[in-house]
Design a protein around this motif. Structure first.
Motif, PDB file in Angstrom:
ATOM      1  N   LEU A 167      13.285   3.418  10.244  1.00  0.00           N
ATOM      2  CA  LEU A 167      13.109   2.232  11.087  1.00  0.00           C
ATOM      3  C   LEU A 167      13.937   1.069  10.554  1.00  0.00           C
ATOM      4  O   LEU A 167      14.218   0.988   9.350  1.00  0.00           O
ATOM      5  N   PRO A 168      14.328   0.135  11.423  1.00  0.00           N
ATOM      6  CA  PRO A 168      14.894  -1.122  10.921  1.00  0.00           C
ATOM      7  C   PRO A 168      13.866  -1.849  10.059  1.00  0.00           C
ATOM      8  O   PRO A 168      12.681  -1.497  10.061  1.00  0.00           O
ATOM      9  N   ASP A 169      14.303  -2.866   9.337  1.00  0.00           N
ATOM     10  CA  ASP A 169      13.393  -3.601   8.461  1.00  0.00           C
ATOM     11  C   ASP A 169      12.174  -4.085   9.242  1.00  0.00           C
ATOM     12  O   ASP A 169      12.294  -4.589  10.362  1.00  0.00           O
ATOM     13  N   TYR A 170      11.014  -3.927   8.634  1.00  0.00           N
ATOM     14  CA  TYR A 170       9.779  -4.371   9.284  1.00  0.00           C
ATOM     15  C   TYR A 170       8.933  -5.121   8.274  1.00  0.00           C
ATOM     16  O   TYR A 170       9.102  -5.020   7.063  1.00  0.00           O
ATOM     17  N   LYS A 171       7.990  -5.894   8.784  1.00  0.00           N
ATOM     18  CA  LYS A 171       7.158  -6.741   7.938  1.00  0.00           C
ATOM     19  C   LYS A 171       5.988  -5.936   7.363  1.00  0.00           C
ATOM     20  O   LYS A 171       5.466  -5.037   8.005  1.00  0.00           O
ATOM     21  N   SER A 172       5.578  -6.297   6.178  1.00  0.00           N
ATOM     22  CA  SER A 172       4.505  -5.586   5.483  1.00  0.00           C
ATOM     23  C   SER A 172       3.139  -6.179   5.845  1.00  0.00           C
ATOM     24  O   SER A 172       3.008  -7.380   6.089  1.00  0.00           O
ATOM     25  N   VAL A 173       2.143  -5.315   5.874  1.00  0.00           N
ATOM     26  CA  VAL A 173       0.764  -5.763   6.127  1.00  0.00           C
ATOM     27  C   VAL A 173      -0.164  -5.425   4.963  1.00  0.00           C
ATOM     28  O   VAL A 173      -1.319  -5.858   4.934  1.00  0.00           O
ATOM     29  N   ASP A 206      -0.571   2.349  14.586  1.00  0.00           N
ATOM     30  CA  ASP A 206      -0.039   1.250  13.788  1.00  0.00           C
ATOM     31  C   ASP A 206       0.775   0.313  14.683  1.00  0.00           C
ATOM     32  O   ASP A 206       1.226   0.686  15.769  1.00  0.00           O
ATOM     33  N   VAL A 207       0.969  -0.916  14.207  1.00  0.00           N
ATOM     34  CA  VAL A 207       1.799  -1.906  14.897  1.00  0.00           C
ATOM     35  C   VAL A 207       2.904  -2.331  13.937  1.00  0.00           C
ATOM     36  O   VAL A 207       2.618  -2.843  12.848  1.00  0.00           O
ATOM     37  N   ILE A 208       4.140  -2.101  14.335  1.00  0.00           N
ATOM     38  CA  ILE A 208       5.305  -2.441  13.516  1.00  0.00           C
ATOM     39  C   ILE A 208       5.947  -3.708  14.076  1.00  0.00           C
ATOM     40  O   ILE A 208       6.299  -3.762  15.256  1.00  0.00           O
ATOM     41  N   LEU A 260      13.141  -2.530   3.741  1.00  0.00           N
ATOM     42  CA  LEU A 260      11.919  -3.189   3.302  1.00  0.00           C
ATOM     43  C   LEU A 260      10.797  -2.165   3.208  1.00  0.00           C
ATOM     44  O   LEU A 260      10.668  -1.300   4.065  1.00  0.00           O
ATOM     45  N   ALA A 261       9.984  -2.269   2.184  1.00  0.00           N
ATOM     46  CA  ALA A 261       8.898  -1.305   1.986  1.00  0.00           C
ATOM     47  C   ALA A 261       7.579  -2.029   1.856  1.00  0.00           C
ATOM     48  O   ALA A 261       7.528  -3.218   1.568  1.00  0.00           O
ATOM     49  N   ASP A 262       6.493  -1.300   2.101  1.00  0.00           N
ATOM     50  CA  ASP A 262       5.156  -1.865   1.968  1.00  0.00           C
ATOM     51  C   ASP A 262       4.713  -1.722   0.518  1.00  0.00           C
ATOM     52  O   ASP A 262       3.883  -0.874   0.187  1.00  0.00           O
ATOM     53  N   PHE A 263       5.284  -2.547  -0.368  1.00  0.00           N
ATOM     54  CA  PHE A 263       4.875  -2.497  -1.763  1.00  0.00           C
ATOM     55  C   PHE A 263       3.482  -3.107  -1.884  1.00  0.00           C
ATOM     56  O   PHE A 263       3.237  -4.223  -1.433  1.00  0.00           O
ATOM     57  N   GLU A 264       2.596  -2.354  -2.511  1.00  0.00           N
ATOM     58  CA  GLU A 264       1.207  -2.785  -2.595  1.00  0.00           C
ATOM     59  C   GLU A 264       0.975  -3.545  -3.882  1.00  0.00           C
ATOM     60  O   GLU A 264       1.283  -3.074  -4.972  1.00  0.00           O
ATOM     61  N   THR A 265       0.423  -4.743  -3.745  1.00  0.00           N
ATOM     62  CA  THR A 265       0.110  -5.575  -4.900  1.00  0.00           C
ATOM     63  C   THR A 265      -1.313  -5.299  -5.344  1.00  0.00           C
ATOM     64  O   THR A 265      -2.240  -5.311  -4.536  1.00  0.00           O
ATOM     65  N   ASN A 266      -1.485  -5.058  -6.619  1.00  0.00           N
ATOM     66  CA  ASN A 266      -2.815  -4.809  -7.155  1.00  0.00           C
ATOM     67  C   ASN A 266      -3.542  -6.121  -7.399  1.00  0.00           C
ATOM     68  O   ASN A 266      -2.925  -7.160  -7.652  1.00  0.00           O
ATOM     69  N   VAL A 267      -4.865  -6.055  -7.354  1.00  0.00           N
ATOM     70  CA  VAL A 267      -5.669  -7.204  -7.730  1.00  0.00           C
ATOM     71  C   VAL A 267      -5.445  -7.492  -9.206  1.00  0.00           C
ATOM     72  O   VAL A 267      -5.329  -6.578 -10.022  1.00  0.00           O
ATOM     73  N   ALA A 268      -5.379  -8.758  -9.559  1.00  0.00           N
ATOM     74  CA  ALA A 268      -5.132  -9.125 -10.952  1.00  0.00           C
ATOM     75  C   ALA A 268      -6.186  -8.519 -11.857  1.00  0.00           C
ATOM     76  O   ALA A 268      -7.356  -8.420 -11.504  1.00  0.00           O
ATOM     77  N   ALA A 269      -5.763  -8.085 -13.033  1.00  0.00           N
ATOM     78  CA  ALA A 269      -6.685  -7.469 -13.981  1.00  0.00           C
ATOM     79  C   ALA A 269      -7.813  -8.434 -14.302  1.00  0.00           C
ATOM     80  O   ALA A 269      -7.607  -9.607 -14.565  1.00  0.00           O
ATOM     81  N   GLY A 270      -9.013  -7.924 -14.267  1.00  0.00           N
ATOM     82  CA  GLY A 270     -10.178  -8.742 -14.581  1.00  0.00           C
ATOM     83  C   GLY A 270     -10.726  -9.500 -13.397  1.00  0.00           C
ATOM     84  O   GLY A 270     -11.734 -10.183 -13.505  1.00  0.00           O
ATOM     85  N   ALA A 271     -10.045  -9.380 -12.225  1.00  0.00           N
ATOM     86  CA  ALA A 271     -10.527 -10.125 -11.068  1.00  0.00           C
ATOM     87  C   ALA A 271     -11.841  -9.568 -10.576  1.00  0.00           C
ATOM     88  O   ALA A 271     -12.689 -10.293 -10.073  1.00  0.00           O
ATOM     89  N   GLU A 272     -12.025  -8.288 -10.713  1.00  0.00           N
ATOM     90  CA  GLU A 272     -13.262  -7.663 -10.257  1.00  0.00           C
ATOM     91  C   GLU A 272     -14.128  -7.334 -11.462  1.00  0.00           C
ATOM     92  O   GLU A 272     -13.694  -6.669 -12.398  1.00  0.00           O
TER      93      GLU A 272
END
Length: 831
Positions: free
Chosen positions: A169-175, A440-442, A454-466
């Protein structure tokens, strides 16, 4: 040279069927299907059916949509802040008072509750339909909007299973990371100057169809999942009950209908779901709730008729995108329009159906007059145009209407829009108790000439947040999960050896030797009320019907079916702790046992009895295999944190209790025989003791006995195995030491050393077990020590210790009876 435009790729038809199957397995593997409620008893309805082909929105079209969504979110929040404070729009005649004040979701106790807050609806879901004329808003969800997690997970599953397609696909926004923006918005709601506010995710509980969404979002956002019973109010502050004590709560993200939020203020049939006294805490400024209580009034479909006027009244601007044409039944002029356009309109309730309500159906207008129910209660209905949705071709299927669900997040004056959403297929009305068929909606990003980099890179919750400290409810549920798993496995093993200890012919002269074993088996499986004597054939008591009840009887708490169902119910409540793999094993075992119970015929005929015996045997085999598979899977997939140790404590207490109850009959009988027979010494050491061999098998310790003592079954060695052998997993001393180890680990995790009463109980019992001289009880040549306790009394004190240990854990960790200040007063605050 001009770049050649990149075309939107299409999924090859040959790949659609296997891709659908992989997506279905992905949803199952994530543990998100075991709460799928079949509608009207039908097994064809699917809770969440993800289609492979996404809806693709070009950048120019998204720009218009995004601006309209932001405008609509600001407008809804301005209206909510106004209606619960100054009520300027209503006083100026822009909105008739009956539209809001007569609305069942207008919460009068919220009037003036938070006058300085302007974003009462932190997260809003908007539903839109695309026609030939463009996009139209159809629904607004502000109370406890559902669907954000499914939008995120749809993208996650599809980028995993259809990675080649998404890369093309062309570049798409991450969710993927949008839930973390929600966390930031909640942080902003906390009192000023608070750097690390304590926040919880308030859920409606595991019986709610979308509990899987609550669990996923709580993990993704790094918030602890709370039920109403996890929270309590003291001194106009909200506290979260954890195993380390009461923790002050500053922000509550609620996914509970506000009708149940505070049973002190709102009448509800689900009093245990809410937090008694919460409204006082909000008014005192000690806690903030998002979405605010009363935000559901903005879901009234009648508002669609007044939003254009409201936009001009508040901001002097028109709406960027229209709402579905809506007419209210309380306005005489609009009533004429409704009757004139009857063939083009549908009558609908002013509010969409809730989870616990029947599915919504449109009401037809016939013979130029409104139906009686509308005339009697005109505030409860609106008339809306029948929009002709453009069709969407889902994965090679026929063209079908569709609905887009989009999400807007408000943080003060800032509005963020999820660059994506969920597409639902088919004509309205859409189901409210399941996700249904969706895609899904692109949203394409920028120039369609660019490659899909562009990729859907997943950000982890900061250590100790939970926090790793579980709630008291979760700890107790894990504790009972361990007990139920152990109870089911122990009962199944005991029932599996009945062919040897009962159903085979046992001479009447030997029955007295077997009697303690039979009584121990009955007591250990919770059937101590069943009487059995040495004079009668045991098959008259331990009948095939009793065995069936022990296996598949739903009315007895210790049956295999009851224990498994209780374990499965606890596992479903513990999604944030129990892995999907372990939970799925339990759910499948529960289904197997329920099916066997339903297939067992009633009646006293030989054929019916034989069928019940076969069903009981199948249940025993299934439990022995699947419970051990579940425990093994849990040990490999669960975090070894405080929650894990509560599960271990439950297992060890149940195991020690079963062992002690079985020994309470067998060992005293062996002691009596040794003391009352002159040739007991020779007989005890050299005769065969098949009843002791059966006891070892019943308690799963035959191999351990042989490896340690390397001799035939003898009473003294059996007593040492179960009372003093710290390497044997069925030894009571070993069980107590394991409990002490887990309590120490829990104290280290929670930073709390408040388990002293439980540790004192364990220490006293372990010292007694270690110090007892077992030889004097079985060897007549060894003189009795003055004041030495009997073996029976030691075993009974061990049973009492285990019961007291259970109570001590409850007071200390589960109910907080050992922590609450009895002199604490709750001052009243007028509402």
């Amino acid at each position: 040279m001009t770049a050649r435009p990149r075309s939107i790729p299409a999924l090859p038809p040959a790949q659609l069927r296997p891709l659908r199957n992989r997506l279905k397995l992905s949803v199952q593997d994530a543990g998100l299907t075991d709460l799928s409620p079949p509608a009207n008893g039908s097994t064809d309805d699917r809770f969440w059916e993800l289609e492979p082909t996404p809806l693709i929105i070009p950048p120019e079209e998204w720009s218009t949509l995004q601006a309209a969504l932001r405008q609509r979110a600001v407008l809804i929040n301005t209206f909510l802040a106004d209606i619960y404070h100054r009520q300027e729009a209503m006083n100026s005649g822009v909105v008739p008072p009956e539209v809001t004040l007569a609305d069942p979701y207008f919460r009068r106790p919220s009037f003036g509750l938070t006058p300085d807050r302007h974003d009462l609806a932190t997260l809003i879901r908007f539903d839109l339909v695309k026609t030939a004329a463009g996009w139209h808003f159809t629904e607004t969800h502000t109370n406890a909007p559902v669907g954000l997690s499914y939008a995120v997970q749809n993208r996650r599953f599809l980028t995993q299973e259809a990675s080649d397609y998404y890369r093309a696909l062309p570049d798409y926004k991450s969710v993927i990371n949008f839930p973390l923006q929600l966390v930031q918005a909640l942080h902003a709601l906390a009192p000023a100057g608070m750097r690390q506010p304590s926040m919880v995710f308030l859920s409606a509980g595991p019986r709610y169809p979308f509990y899987s969404e609550h669990s996923f979002l709580a993990r993704k956002m790094g918030l602890r999942l709370a039920h109403g019973e996890d929270l309590l109010v003291l001194d106009n502050c909200v506290y979260f009950k954890t195993i380390a004590g009461l923790e002050r709560v500053d922000v509550i993200y609620r996914r509970l209908n506000d009708a149940h939020i505070d049973p002190v203020v709102f009448s509800t049939d689900r009093e245990s779901a809410g937090i008694p006294g919460l409204m006082q805490c909000i008014r005192a400024g000690n806690v903030v709730v998002a979405n605010a209580i009363g935000a559901g009034v903005a879901e009234n479909r009648a508002l669609n008729a007044y939003l254009p006027q409201l936009s001009r009244f508040y901001y002097g601007e028109p709406l960027l995108l229209p709402s579905i044409p809506t007419y209210v039944c309380t306005d005489n002029d609009q009533l004429d329009s409704i009757l004139d356009r009857a063939g083009e309109l549908d009558l609908r309730p002013a509010h969409s159906a809730r989870i616990d309500q029947p599915h919504e159906e449109s009401i037809a207008i016939s013979r130029g007059k409104l139906p009686r129910e509308v005339l009697e209660n005109p505030h409860a209905y609106v008339a809306q145009a029948r929009l002709k949705s453009l069709s969407f071709r889902a994965s090679g299927a026929r063209h079908t209407p569709f609905r887009l669900s989009a999400f807007a997040l408000t943080q003060g004056d800032n509005v963020s829009v999820l660059p994506g959403g969920i597409v639902n297929f088919g004509p309205p009305p859409y189901p409210v108790d399941r996700v249904g068929q969706c895609a899904d909606v692109i949203v394409l990003a920028g120039d369609v000439h660019t490659a899909g980099a562009l990729a859907d890179f997943e950000t982890n919750v900061a250590a100790g947040a939970e926090s790793t400290v579980p709630s008291s409810r979760a700890a107790e549920a894990l504790f009972w999960l361990g007990r139920y798993l152990e109870r089911a496995e122990s009962t199944a093993r005991m029932l599996s050896i009945l062919d040897d200890v009962v159903l085979e012919e046992i001479p009447a002269s030997d029955r007295r030797r077997w009697l303690p074993l039979w009584r121990g088996l009955l007591e250990a499986t919770g059937h101590a009320d069943q009487k059995i004597t040495a004079r009668t054939d045991p098959r008259n008591t331990l009948t095939s019907d009793l065995i069936w009840r022990m296996a598949l009887g739903a009315s007895h708490a210790s049956s295999l079916l009851s224990a498994t169902r209780s374990a499965a119910a606890n596992a479903r409540e513990l999604r944030e702790f129990v892995s999907p793999e372990a939970g799925r094993i339990l759910t499948q075992l529960e289904d197997t046992l329920l099916q066997l119970a339903r297939q067992s015929p009633a009646g006293r005929s030989r054929q019916s009895r034989l069928a019940r015996s076969r069903a009981a045997a199948s249940a025993i085999r299934a439990v022995l295999g699947e419970i051990n598979a579940c425990v093994g899977t849990a040990s490999r997939t669960m975090l070894q944190d405080a929650g894990w140790h509560f599960l271990q404590i439950g297992q060890q207490i149940e195991r020690a209790t079963v062992t002690a109850r079985a020994l309470s009959h067998m060992l005293p009988a062996a002691v009596d025989y040794a003391n009352n027979n002159e040739d007991a010494d020779d007989l005890l050491h050299y005769r065969d003791n098949p009843e002791l061999s059966a006891l070892l098998r019943m308690l799963g310790s035959q191999d351990a006995y042989r490896r340690i003592f390397r001799t035939r079954s003898q009473p003294l060695f059996v007593a040492r195995l179960f009372l003093q052998q710290t390497r044997a997993p069925r030894c009571i001393l070993y069980n107590l030491q394991q409990i002490a180890t887990s309590l120490a680990a829990i104290a280290e995790t929670s930073g709390d050393a408040a388990a002293d009463p439980a540790l004192q109980l364990i220490d006293a019992t372990t010292q007694e077990l270690k110090s007892i001289k077992l030889g004097q009880h079985f060897d007549p040549d060894i003189p009795d020590l003055p004041g030495a306790p009997s073996l029976e009394s030691v075993i009974m004190r061990s049973i009492d210790c285990l019961a007291a240990l259970h109570d001590s854990l409850g007071d200390q960790f589960f109910s907080h009876q050992a922590r609450l200040d009895p002199n604490s007063n709750q001052p009243e605050l007028g509402l």
